[in-house]
Scaffold this active site. Structure first.
Site, PDB file in Angstrom:
ATOM      1  N   ALA A  14      36.475  39.257  41.475  1.00 49.19           N
ATOM      2  CA  ALA A  14      37.431  39.803  40.497  1.00 49.19           C
ATOM      3  C   ALA A  14      38.811  39.750  41.113  1.00 49.19           C
ATOM      4  O   ALA A  14      38.940  39.640  42.332  1.00 49.19           O
ATOM      5  CB  ALA A  14      37.092  41.256  40.179  1.00 49.19           C
ATOM      6  N   HIS A  55      30.085  44.379  56.011  1.00 49.81           N
ATOM      7  CA  HIS A  55      31.288  44.215  56.831  1.00 49.81           C
ATOM      8  C   HIS A  55      31.262  42.893  57.610  1.00 49.81           C
ATOM      9  O   HIS A  55      31.464  42.883  58.824  1.00 49.81           O
ATOM     10  CB  HIS A  55      31.432  45.391  57.811  1.00 49.81           C
ATOM     11  CG  HIS A  55      31.807  46.693  57.160  1.00 49.81           C
ATOM     12  ND1 HIS A  55      31.801  47.898  57.816  1.00 49.81           N
ATOM     13  CD2 HIS A  55      32.222  46.985  55.901  1.00 49.81           C
ATOM     14  CE1 HIS A  55      32.180  48.873  57.005  1.00 49.81           C
ATOM     15  NE2 HIS A  55      32.434  48.342  55.827  1.00 49.81           N
ATOM     16  N   HIS A  91      36.281  51.487  58.533  1.00 48.19           N
ATOM     17  CA  HIS A  91      35.775  50.463  57.619  1.00 48.19           C
ATOM     18  C   HIS A  91      36.786  49.325  57.613  1.00 48.19           C
ATOM     19  O   HIS A  91      37.900  49.466  58.093  1.00 48.19           O
ATOM     20  CB  HIS A  91      35.582  51.053  56.238  1.00 48.19           C
ATOM     21  CG  HIS A  91      34.555  52.146  56.211  1.00 48.19           C
ATOM     22  ND1 HIS A  91      33.618  52.267  55.229  1.00 48.19           N
ATOM     23  CD2 HIS A  91      34.330  53.161  57.069  1.00 48.19           C
ATOM     24  CE1 HIS A  91      32.850  53.309  55.477  1.00 48.19           C
ATOM     25  NE2 HIS A  91      33.266  53.871  56.576  1.00 48.19           N
TER      26      HIS A  91
END
Ligand code: FAD
Length: 569
Positions: free
Chosen positions: A85, A506, A549
């Site tokens: 997207a 990740h 993260h």
């Protein structure tokens, strides 16, 4: 009509791509085209809903990449999610905004990436950030939310803050006391975003706190700027490969694309092609364009433009597991409480664990090199491992992430060892750009990675037995003591961990920024070795896993990449 032509083409309108496109198009005399395979998700409730994590999985905005069967990781395939997207994976991720430990970014420079260190990257974390100062302080303090104003940026495009659903379910103080009561206490950390991550905290997220909706790369870096005449975005358009200029130098002159109606054509770039298709796509686009391992390219009749065999190598990810418990309390909100234990706090006997691991590093490096066909050399891998060892046992990075997620009458936990040593690879399996790739992260290949994962599970069991939290928790429902007995050794944990883990989503280093001699694909200006004008700016370039993260680091790297590109115009 003649072919359209832009100065810069950005391949992939995701997390990193939109940052670079935004910053380059600040210069009104520069034209930028972003080509994105997915569409707009501006009004997609699965994206905007801050409580809707996971709702987009398996829908048409999830690439849902499949790995090959994981030989050491339970024998089955894994799904690695990634956003398809405008906004990329930032539209489906967990929104956690946590950076890295200073020494982890400094490690990038230690392997030869001059200028890539914490001191230089820290201003770019802040440049991108629009920290929303929480207003209702009494409410916030009850929720355990705290921050150090010095560690945040206030004028950037990306909104960072807390959602209303994260706040105030009365558990923050209980967890803090509980962590202090552990046999090896884990301290409170007011704000881990300043580069010192060890401790227990309640992290901020990429959210618009006022509207209580997700903040993603498109909302931050594209929509407010979409009227710029020099910034164009083509949606629902797949990039198949780069196209090359004739001549001795390897210079890209554009890309071949396929529109959603099936038409294939090309579009030209007069200055650069910038790859930002994500760690599980950018290396494939290089291979499809003739940059990679000639043994692989020749299998699919792709002419080798640049012999760069480490394209797609050094793939690293983490393994995510969970334990679940009953709760005696009914939670109506969904705060996430995070703890980042150090080696001391996780392993307890860190000196012995460290000494044993140090002795194993040469064998680990040989095993990783050999499992990957010795394309990456054992000597180089061993050097990376020694740096990673120093990070863990000398500079005190967190070695695991522990998340506590109360909801209703349950406590879910998620956890992962932050820095697994296993490395795998990703390669094309066909010259057809729409064919799935061969993705092999080699989860659980090394026993230290299993040990870290098992040790994190043991730590969680201790948390649930420690007062005052123990009083609020019920039975362990998964795996449960009948499946994995108390005091189980790593072998006892192994089957549960390997048959219940998922990718931690990740993936990094598939076009690593490193000197070429040690397996690098891009140099310190993120330019692909051997090309004059092709860069990679996404997660593929990150050389070592970070303990926060990934997204905050990716935003910062892309911000710095844009400045590097501007300086070289
Ligand atoms: P992306 O953002 O994935 O961008 C790549 C873009 O390229 C996509 O838009 C894609 O559609 C497009 N593209 C790909 N191939 C083509 C092609 N051939 N032609 C045209 N376009 C193409 N990180 C955090 O910091 N916090 C979190 O809480 C967190 N949770 C996560 C949860 C999930 C489920 C996942 C999957 C990841 C999570 N991450 C999190 C990781 C983080 O979101 C990603 O690492 C990061 O967004 C990746 O950025 P990128 O720029 O490398 O790639």
């Amino acid at each position: 009509a003649s072919e359209p032509k832009y100065d810069y083409i950005v391949v992939g309108g995701g997390t990193s791509g939109l940052v670079v496109a935004n910053r380059l198009s600040e210069l009104s005399n520069v034209t930028v085209l972003v080509i994105e395979a997915g569409g707009s998700v501006y009004n997609n409730i699965n994206v905007t809903d801050t409580g809707g994590y996971g709702n987009a999985f398996g829908t048409d905005i999830d690439w849902a990449y499949k790995t090959v069967e994981q030989k050491w990781g339970g024998g089955t395939t894994q799904t690695v999610r990634a956003g398809k997207a405008l906004g990329g994976t930032s539209t489906i991720n967990g929104m956690v905004y946590l950076r890295a430990q200073t020494s982890q970014i400094d490690a990038w420079e230690k392997i030869g990436n001059k200028g890539w260190n914490w001191e230089n990257l820290y201003p770019y974390f802040k440049k991108g950030e629009q920290f929303q100062v929480p207003t209702d302080y009494s409410f916030l303090e009850g929720s355990g939310v705290a921050y150090d104003p010095a560690h945040h940026g206030y004028d950037g495009p990306l909104k960072v803050g807390w959602t209303s659903t994260q706040l105030n379910d009365g558990l923050a103080q209980v967890m803090n006391t509980t962590y202090q009561n552990m046999s090896v206490p884990i301290p409170y950390n007011k704000d881990p975003n300043g580069g010192q991550m060890i401790g227990y905290t309640l992290y901020p997220k990429t959210v618009n706190s006022d509207l209580n909706i997700r903040e993603d790369a498109a909302r931050a870096y594209y929509y407010p700027y979409q009227s710029r005449k020099n910034l164009h975005v083509w949606l629902h358009t797949n990039v198949n490969k780069l196209t090359w200029k004739d001549g001795a130098e390897v210079t890209a002159d554009g890309v071949e694309i396929t529109f959603s109606n099936g038409t294939t054509t090309s579009v030209k770039a007069s200055r650069e092609v910038i790859l930002a298709a994500g760690a599980l796509k950018s290396p494939l686009l290089l291979e499809l364009s003739g940059i990679g391992n000639p043994d692989i390219l020749s299998k699919y009749d792709i002419e080798t433009k640049i012999n760069l065999p480490t394209v797609g190598e050094n793939l690293q990810d983490q393994m995510n597991n969970g334990l679940a418990y009953d709760s005696k309390i009914n939670y109506t909100k969904s705060p996430d409480y995070v703890a980042y234990p150090s080696a001391e706090q996780l392993f307890r006997n860190a000196t012995a664990v460290g000494a044993q691991l140090l002795r194993k590093l040469p064998a680990y490096a040989a095993q990783v090199a050999s499992a990957n066909g010795n394309v990456t050399r054992a000597a180089d891998i061993e050097r990376f491992f020694k740096i990673q060892w120093d990070l863990i046992f000398k500079s005190g990075i967190p070695v695991a992430e522990i998340l506590l997620e109360p909801s209703g009458y349950t406590y879910d936990t998620e956890y992962w060892g932050s820095v697994p040593f296993s490395r795998g690879n990703i390669h094309i399996s066909s010259a057809d750009p729409t064919a799935p790739a061969t993705i092999d992260p080699k989860y659980f290949m090394l026993d230290f990675d299993l040990h870290a994962q098992a040790q994190a599970a043991r730590l969680i069991r201790e948390i649930f037995k420690t007062e005052p939290f123990a009083d609020m928790a019920g039975e362990e429902t998964s795996p449960g003591l009948s499946t994995v007995a108390a005091n189980s050794d790593d072998e006892g944990w192994s089957s549960f961990l390997k048959s219940n883990f998922r990718s931690n989503f990740h993936p990094i280093t598939t076009a690593g920024m490193m000197p070429k001699e040690i397996g690098g694909v891009v140099d310190t200006s993120l330019k692909v070795y051997g090309t004059s004008n092709v860069r990679v700016v996404d997660a593929s370039v990150i050389p070592f896993q970070v303990c926060g993260h990934l997204q905050s680091t990716i935003y910062a790297v892309a911000e710095r990449a844009a400045d590097i590109i501007k300086a070289q115009m």
